[in-house]
Design an enzyme around this catalytic site. Sequence first.
Site, PDB file in Angstrom:
ATOM      1  N   HIS A 159       0.769  -1.218   0.038  1.00 55.70           N
ATOM      2  CA  HIS A 159      -0.024   0.010   0.025  1.00 55.70           C
ATOM      3  C   HIS A 159       0.772   1.406  -0.159  1.00 55.70           C
ATOM      4  O   HIS A 159       0.241   2.444  -0.275  1.00 55.70           O
ATOM      5  CB  HIS A 159      -1.088   0.057   1.223  1.00 55.70           C
ATOM      6  CG  HIS A 159      -2.079  -0.850   1.336  1.00 55.70           C
ATOM      7  ND1 HIS A 159      -2.736  -1.183   0.060  1.00 55.70           N
ATOM      8  CD2 HIS A 159      -2.397  -1.836   2.037  1.00 55.70           C
ATOM      9  CE1 HIS A 159      -3.692  -1.951   0.434  1.00 55.70           C
ATOM     10  NE2 HIS A 159      -3.446  -2.415   1.794  1.00 55.70           N
ATOM     11  N   ASP A 196      -3.092 -10.750  -1.949  1.00 57.52           N
ATOM     12  CA  ASP A 196      -3.547  -9.807  -0.551  1.00 57.52           C
ATOM     13  C   ASP A 196      -5.025 -10.005  -0.688  1.00 57.52           C
ATOM     14  O   ASP A 196      -5.571  -9.488  -1.842  1.00 57.52           O
ATOM     15  CB  ASP A 196      -2.818  -9.085  -0.149  1.00 57.52           C
ATOM     16  CG  ASP A 196      -3.017  -8.295   0.925  1.00 57.52           C
ATOM     17  OD1 ASP A 196      -2.368  -8.655   2.021  1.00 57.52           O
ATOM     18  OD2 ASP A 196      -4.039  -7.775   1.324  1.00 57.52           O
ATOM     19  N   HIS A 198      -6.380  -7.119  -0.138  1.00 59.82           N
ATOM     20  CA  HIS A 198      -6.574  -5.686  -0.403  1.00 59.82           C
ATOM     21  C   HIS A 198      -5.677  -5.266  -1.724  1.00 59.82           C
ATOM     22  O   HIS A 198      -4.721  -6.031  -1.771  1.00 59.82           O
ATOM     23  CB  HIS A 198      -6.025  -4.788   0.977  1.00 59.82           C
ATOM     24  CG  HIS A 198      -7.083  -5.088   2.003  1.00 59.82           C
ATOM     25  ND1 HIS A 198      -6.424  -5.774   3.158  1.00 59.82           N
ATOM     26  CD2 HIS A 198      -8.234  -4.945   2.646  1.00 59.82           C
ATOM     27  CE1 HIS A 198      -7.088  -5.928   4.218  1.00 59.82           C
ATOM     28  NE2 HIS A 198      -8.106  -5.413   3.810  1.00 59.82           N
ATOM     29  N   ASP A 283      -4.458 -12.591   4.394  1.00 62.13           N
ATOM     30  CA  ASP A 283      -5.611 -12.024   4.977  1.00 62.13           C
ATOM     31  C   ASP A 283      -6.900 -12.454   4.285  1.00 62.13           C
ATOM     32  O   ASP A 283      -8.130 -11.746   4.503  1.00 62.13           O
ATOM     33  CB  ASP A 283      -5.536 -10.551   5.240  1.00 62.13           C
ATOM     34  CG  ASP A 283      -4.879  -9.776   4.062  1.00 62.13           C
ATOM     35  OD1 ASP A 283      -4.642 -10.372   3.060  1.00 62.13           O
ATOM     36  OD2 ASP A 283      -4.704  -8.588   4.199  1.00 62.13           O
TER      37      ASP A 283
END
Length: 380
Positions: A159, A196, A198, A283
């Site tokens: 990120h 991931d 996200h 995750d």
Amino acid sequence: MELQTFRLPYLAGCRYFQRRSILRRQFCTKRSGFCISCSYSLDKDPLIEKLTDARVIYSVAPAMGHNQEAHPESYLRVPAIVSALEKAELTSKAMNQASEQGIIYIDGSGPTYATATTFQESLVAAGAGLTLVDSVVAASNCSQNPPTGFALIRPPGHHAIPKGPMGFCVFGNVAIAARHAQLVHGLKRVFIIDFDVHHGNGTNDAFYDDPDIYFLSTHHDGSYPGTGKIDEIGHGDGEGTTLNLPLPGGSGDISMRTVFDEVIVPSAQRFKPDIILVSAGYDAHVLDPLGSLQFTTGTYYTLASNIKELAKDLCGGRCVFFLEGGYNLDSLSYSVTDSFRAFLGEKSLASEFDNPAILYEEPSTKVKQAIQRVKHIHSL
């Protein structure tokens, strides 16, 4: 070709451990500082034979001082993984801990925090990834079956944006490694897989107009940070080398197997990479508190095994994984351990942890529609 020398300030000294064909590079701290100057040419390393004999090389940079109480991106994550590896007799014990430091907050970056040691520990994390790239490339020059690298590092990185930290991430570890592979090792074409839960917006943005770095992300549709739409495909010379596949909530093992076969494999085959880097976020596991997908430990075993084989088929086996998310310590540690088993060619033990009874029907129709749209946009 003789490897070039690389030096990163605060890059930790390296120690090797070999057991059951795993080679570990440990990054150590000394007092309040870090071991300095890891500057050498790997092709002159007396342990290069161990590199070529190993099947997995991994680095550990746990950032023990980078911790905020009750925060999901905690100092317990990497030790939990290492403990699970030790319990599975996949490694030897070695872990340094740092004392707790004061906390500061980084405004406007999502719930991201920093401590007094975060900057230095983030440098070590990025450096751990770079030396794994060095090691894997060195081994690939001597062997047709080089080891797979895994950077067990934190803070995570996908990120992080040019302006600064975001979403628990400080430095873009995978993005830095991609440029390192190009500039230091002459590996022109880098294929990045991000699984991931996200979207890896930082990596996405870093190479959005770059035709030589292909970024492919699967992630939960609508999750943080709200980017990664299907029509985000790159810009200018980089148009077509960014592929985003947002998955509907509830997507799991069946969905990901289909995505791998119908999207990831043909994309990589067409791109013809020189190395594969992986933002390995755990995750998306059904037990993770921050995700809404239902991957299982078995899903991650399959991904690890398939990506290793993909790298072997396309780029001489050159492949390095980087730890990203994963906030249920049990599912995180079991899934990473099973990924190691996949790298080693050992049988999965996912059935000892996964509970099929908690899974629900996957949104297969929506997943197929998303895959078909991506295949149409990218002419796969």
